[in-house]
Structures are given as structure tokens and as C-alpha cells.
Design a protein around this motif. Structure first.
Motif, short mmCIF file in Angstrom:
data_model
loop_
_atom_site.label_atom_id
_atom_site.label_comp_id
_atom_site.label_asym_id
_atom_site.label_seq_id
_atom_site.Cartn_x
_atom_site.Cartn_y
_atom_site.Cartn_z
N LEU A 1 -9.63 5.31 -5.86
CA LEU A 1 -8.96 4.53 -4.83
C LEU A 1 -7.72 3.86 -5.40
O LEU A 1 -7.66 3.51 -6.58
CB LEU A 1 -9.89 3.47 -4.26
N ALA A 2 -6.72 3.64 -4.53
CA ALA A 2 -5.53 2.91 -4.94
C ALA A 2 -5.73 1.41 -4.78
O ALA A 2 -5.25 0.62 -5.60
CB ALA A 2 -4.33 3.36 -4.11
N ALA A 3 -6.44 1.01 -3.72
CA ALA A 3 -6.64 -0.41 -3.45
C ALA A 3 -7.82 -0.61 -2.51
O ALA A 3 -8.25 0.33 -1.82
CB ALA A 3 -5.37 -1.02 -2.84
N VAL A 4 -8.32 -1.83 -2.49
CA VAL A 4 -9.37 -2.23 -1.55
C VAL A 4 -8.93 -3.54 -0.91
O VAL A 4 -8.53 -4.48 -1.61
CB VAL A 4 -10.72 -2.42 -2.26
N VAL A 5 -8.98 -3.59 0.43
CA VAL A 5 -8.60 -4.78 1.18
C VAL A 5 -9.83 -5.32 1.89
O VAL A 5 -10.57 -4.56 2.53
CB VAL A 5 -7.50 -4.46 2.22
N ALA A 6 -10.06 -6.62 1.78
CA ALA A 6 -11.22 -7.23 2.44
C ALA A 6 -10.79 -8.50 3.16
O ALA A 6 -10.05 -9.33 2.61
CB ALA A 6 -12.31 -7.55 1.42
N GLU A 7 -11.24 -8.66 4.41
CA GLU A 7 -10.97 -9.86 5.18
C GLU A 7 -12.20 -10.77 5.09
O GLU A 7 -13.30 -10.38 5.48
CB GLU A 7 -10.67 -9.50 6.63
N ALA B 1 -14.92 -5.86 -11.67
CA ALA B 1 -14.86 -4.50 -11.13
C ALA B 1 -13.46 -3.91 -11.26
O ALA B 1 -13.30 -2.75 -11.64
CB ALA B 1 -15.31 -4.50 -9.67
N VAL B 2 -12.42 -4.71 -10.96
CA VAL B 2 -11.06 -4.16 -11.02
C VAL B 2 -10.61 -3.94 -12.47
O VAL B 2 -9.84 -3.01 -12.75
CB VAL B 2 -10.04 -5.07 -10.29
N GLU B 3 -11.08 -4.77 -13.37
CA GLU B 3 -10.73 -4.58 -14.78
C GLU B 3 -11.31 -3.28 -15.32
O GLU B 3 -10.73 -2.64 -16.20
CB GLU B 3 -11.21 -5.77 -15.61
N GLU B 4 -12.45 -2.88 -14.78
CA GLU B 4 -13.11 -1.65 -15.23
C GLU B 4 -12.46 -0.41 -14.63
O GLU B 4 -12.26 0.60 -15.29
CB GLU B 4 -14.59 -1.69 -14.86
N SER B 5 -12.09 -0.49 -13.33
CA SER B 5 -11.60 0.70 -12.63
C SER B 5 -10.08 0.79 -12.54
O SER B 5 -9.53 1.88 -12.42
CB SER B 5 -12.16 0.72 -11.20
N GLY B 6 -9.38 -0.36 -12.58
CA GLY B 6 -7.94 -0.37 -12.42
C GLY B 6 -7.49 -0.37 -10.97
O GLY B 6 -6.29 -0.26 -10.68
N VAL B 7 -8.42 -0.52 -10.03
CA VAL B 7 -8.10 -0.55 -8.60
C VAL B 7 -7.62 -1.95 -8.22
O VAL B 7 -8.18 -2.96 -8.67
CB VAL B 7 -9.33 -0.16 -7.76
N LEU C 1 0.82 -1.21 0.00
CA LEU C 1 0.00 0.00 0.00
C LEU C 1 0.86 1.26 0.00
O LEU C 1 0.47 2.29 -0.58
CB LEU C 1 -0.93 0.01 1.21
N SER C 2 2.02 1.22 0.65
CA SER C 2 2.88 2.40 0.68
C SER C 2 3.30 2.80 -0.73
O SER C 2 3.55 3.99 -1.00
CB SER C 2 4.12 2.14 1.53
N ILE C 3 3.37 1.83 -1.64
CA ILE C 3 3.73 2.11 -3.02
C ILE C 3 2.50 2.48 -3.84
O ILE C 3 2.51 3.43 -4.61
CB ILE C 3 4.44 0.89 -3.63
N LEU C 4 1.42 1.72 -3.65
CA LEU C 4 0.20 1.99 -4.42
C LEU C 4 -0.41 3.34 -4.06
O LEU C 4 -1.04 3.98 -4.90
CB LEU C 4 -0.82 0.88 -4.17
N MET C 5 -0.22 3.79 -2.81
CA MET C 5 -0.84 5.02 -2.33
C MET C 5 0.12 6.22 -2.36
O MET C 5 -0.20 7.28 -1.82
CB MET C 5 -1.36 4.82 -0.91
N LYS C 6 1.27 6.08 -3.00
CA LYS C 6 2.30 7.12 -2.92
C LYS C 6 1.87 8.43 -3.60
O LYS C 6 2.43 9.48 -3.30
CB LYS C 6 3.60 6.62 -3.55
N ASP C 7 0.89 8.37 -4.49
CA ASP C 7 0.43 9.58 -5.17
C ASP C 7 -0.72 10.27 -4.44
O ASP C 7 -1.38 11.15 -4.98
CB ASP C 7 -0.01 9.25 -6.60
N GLY C 8 -0.98 9.83 -3.21
CA GLY C 8 -2.01 10.48 -2.41
C GLY C 8 -3.37 9.83 -2.46
O GLY C 8 -4.33 10.34 -1.87
N ALA C 9 -3.50 8.69 -3.15
CA ALA C 9 -4.80 8.01 -3.24
C ALA C 9 -5.14 7.35 -1.91
O ALA C 9 -4.28 7.12 -1.06
CB ALA C 9 -4.77 6.97 -4.37
#
Length: 253
Positions: A139-145, A160-166, A81-89
Motif C-alpha cells: 500500500l502507498a498510504a492508509v487514511v482513517a477518520e 506499524a509504519v516504521e516496519e512497512s514504510g506505509v 495521495l496523487s503523489i504517493l500513489m503515482k507508481d500504481g500502489a
């Protein structure tokens, strides 16, 4: 072989190659030229994915057998996440029984205020929230337990991810259930004893045994990684007589 027949075979092969490239793009695998700029910082691990690129437009499944495995997965995902969110997402984290202490993510340079924690009571609510969140392109990512993820449910998430790129991360807590789904990669993260510098107090940086048990169109494998404070560090180790000997450390990313 006649030139006409040879030309038809070449045309057929070109069509097959184009279809393969299109399928990889739909699954989130970018061409190698783009991947060099878009690296996630996992070094040798990234090479096992098609085109040598970590797939962002994909669902990644993390399998946990024990509570300490879940904690290790949380930390490893924190590094991603530190890499995926580096642009402020921002990121959304959904659970029915969250154990993660948000402030601990600062160890991985992740600002917990940029993560939206959603705690619900039912698993089906986790899936619904995840699917809706994955449609949000900001969003940069979504985490689900989750305890389980079926084939149909995983297909809906992948669409959903193919459409949004998240990027989607599923932490599956009940590994006793063997399920088939369309996750692009299946990870198993287990803790490894950290090492301290000579003469320094405290504990060393977090270390994990990172095992990829499934990689769609790629090659599974196992590595030892350390979080070096601001990036992943690859650690090459040899196991002899139940003792780990550190042969080499090298910075990656």
C-alpha cells in the motif's frame, strides 16, 4: 585540555550524532541527498521537516474543527495521495461515517478505483483495520477518520509504519479532545477562497491555508497552497483590512 580528554569528548559527540541520525531514520526522515529525489511536492513546507524531507514512514494527524475543515483536509490529502500513489500502489480509507464522494478524488488525479474504502460501525474497528492495513507493504498510504487517538494507539500505528514504510493519515474529527500522541506531524487545513482567471467562468482551483502546528524535530509554520490541476502551487499572501492580496504564485514540486 589534554589530547586524551579532547579525544574522548569528540568520540562522545560522534556517538551522539550517530544516534540522532539513526533516530531520524527510524522515524522516517531520510538523508538530504535522498530527499531531493524523493520530494513529495510541497515546496517550502518540506523544508520544515528534518533533512528537508516529507516523512513517509510516519503518522500524520489532521485536526478538523468544522465540517468544511474536514472537506478541506480530504482535498489536501487527495493531492498527497496523487503523489504517493503515482507508481500504481493502492490506498485504504477507513471510516465510521464517511462523507467523501470517491469520484471527487479525480480532481486530484487520484483514481478512486485504486482506493479501498472500508466503512465500519465502531471506532475501535477503525483502529484495528488501520493497524493491520499499515502492515501491508504494497500500500502507498492508509487514511482513517477518527474522533480520538490515544498515546498507546498512536504508538502501535507508528510501529506499524516504521516496519512497512506505509504513510498513515489520521483525520481527527473531534478536535475538542486534547490528546497526546506520537504523530510526527499535526496539520490543520482550512479552506481559502479560490481565484478565477479574468473572463473565465466557474470557480478556481482549490486553495487551503496549511498550518503545521506540530513537527517532530522540525519547525511549525503556516502557508497557503493551491492545487494547480496536477501539483501543489504555493501562494504567498498578505492580509490587510480583512482582504487577501495575492502577491506571488509559484509552481512547486
Amino acid at each position: 585540555m589534554s589530547k586524551c580528554k579532547e579525544g574522548a569528548m569528540n568520540a562522545k559527540q560522534e556517538l551522539v550524532n550517530k544516534l540522532q541520525k539513526d533516530i531520524l531514520l527510524w522515524q522516517g526522515f531520510k538523508p538530504q541527498g535522498i530527499g531531493a529525489v524523493d520530494a513529495i511536492g510541497l515546496g517550502e513546507i518540506e523544508k520544515v521537516f528534518p533533512n528537508g524531507v516529507f516523512p513517509k514512514k510516519a503518522i500524520h494527524e489532521f485536526i478538523s474543527l468544522l465540517p468544511e475543515h474536514s472537506a478541506a483536509s480530504d482535498g489536501f490529502i487527495g493531492g498527497l495521495l496523487s503523489i504517493l500513489m503515482k507508481d500504481g500502489a493502492a490506498c485504504v480509507w477507513i471510516s465510521t461515517a464517511r462523507k467523501l464522494f470517491p469520484v471527487s478524488l479525480r480532481l486530484f488525479n487520484v483514481d478512486p478505483e485504486r482506493i479501498i474504502f472500508i466503512d465500519v460501525t465502531r471506532e475501535k474497528d477503525v483502529l484495528w483495520v488501520m493497524e493491520e492495513a499499515l502492515k501491508c507493504e504494497s500500500l502507498a498510504a492508509v487514511v482513517a477518520e477518527l474522533n480520538d487517538l490515544s498515546l498507546i494507539e498512536s504508538r502501535r500505528l507508528q510501529l506499524a509504519v516504521e516496519e512497512s514504510g506505509v504513510t498513515g493519515f489520521v483525520l481527527r474529527k473531534d478536535a475538542r479532545k486534547s490528546t497526546t500522541n506520537v504523530a510526527t506531524a499535526r496539520w490543520k487545513i482550512t479552506p481559502v477562497p479560490s481565484e478565477t482567471e479574468d473572463g473565465m467562468p466557474g470557480v478556481g482551483y482549490p486553495r487551503w491555508n496549511v498550518e503545521l502546528t506540530k513537527v517532530r524535530n522540525g519547525n511549525p509554520g503556516s502557508w497557503v497552497l493551491e492545487w494547480g490541476g496536477d501539483r501543489f502551487v504555493e501562494v504567498t499572501r498578505v492580509q490587510q483590512t480583512n482582504t487577501w492580496y495575492n502577491n506571488e504564485e509559484r509552481q512547486i514540486g
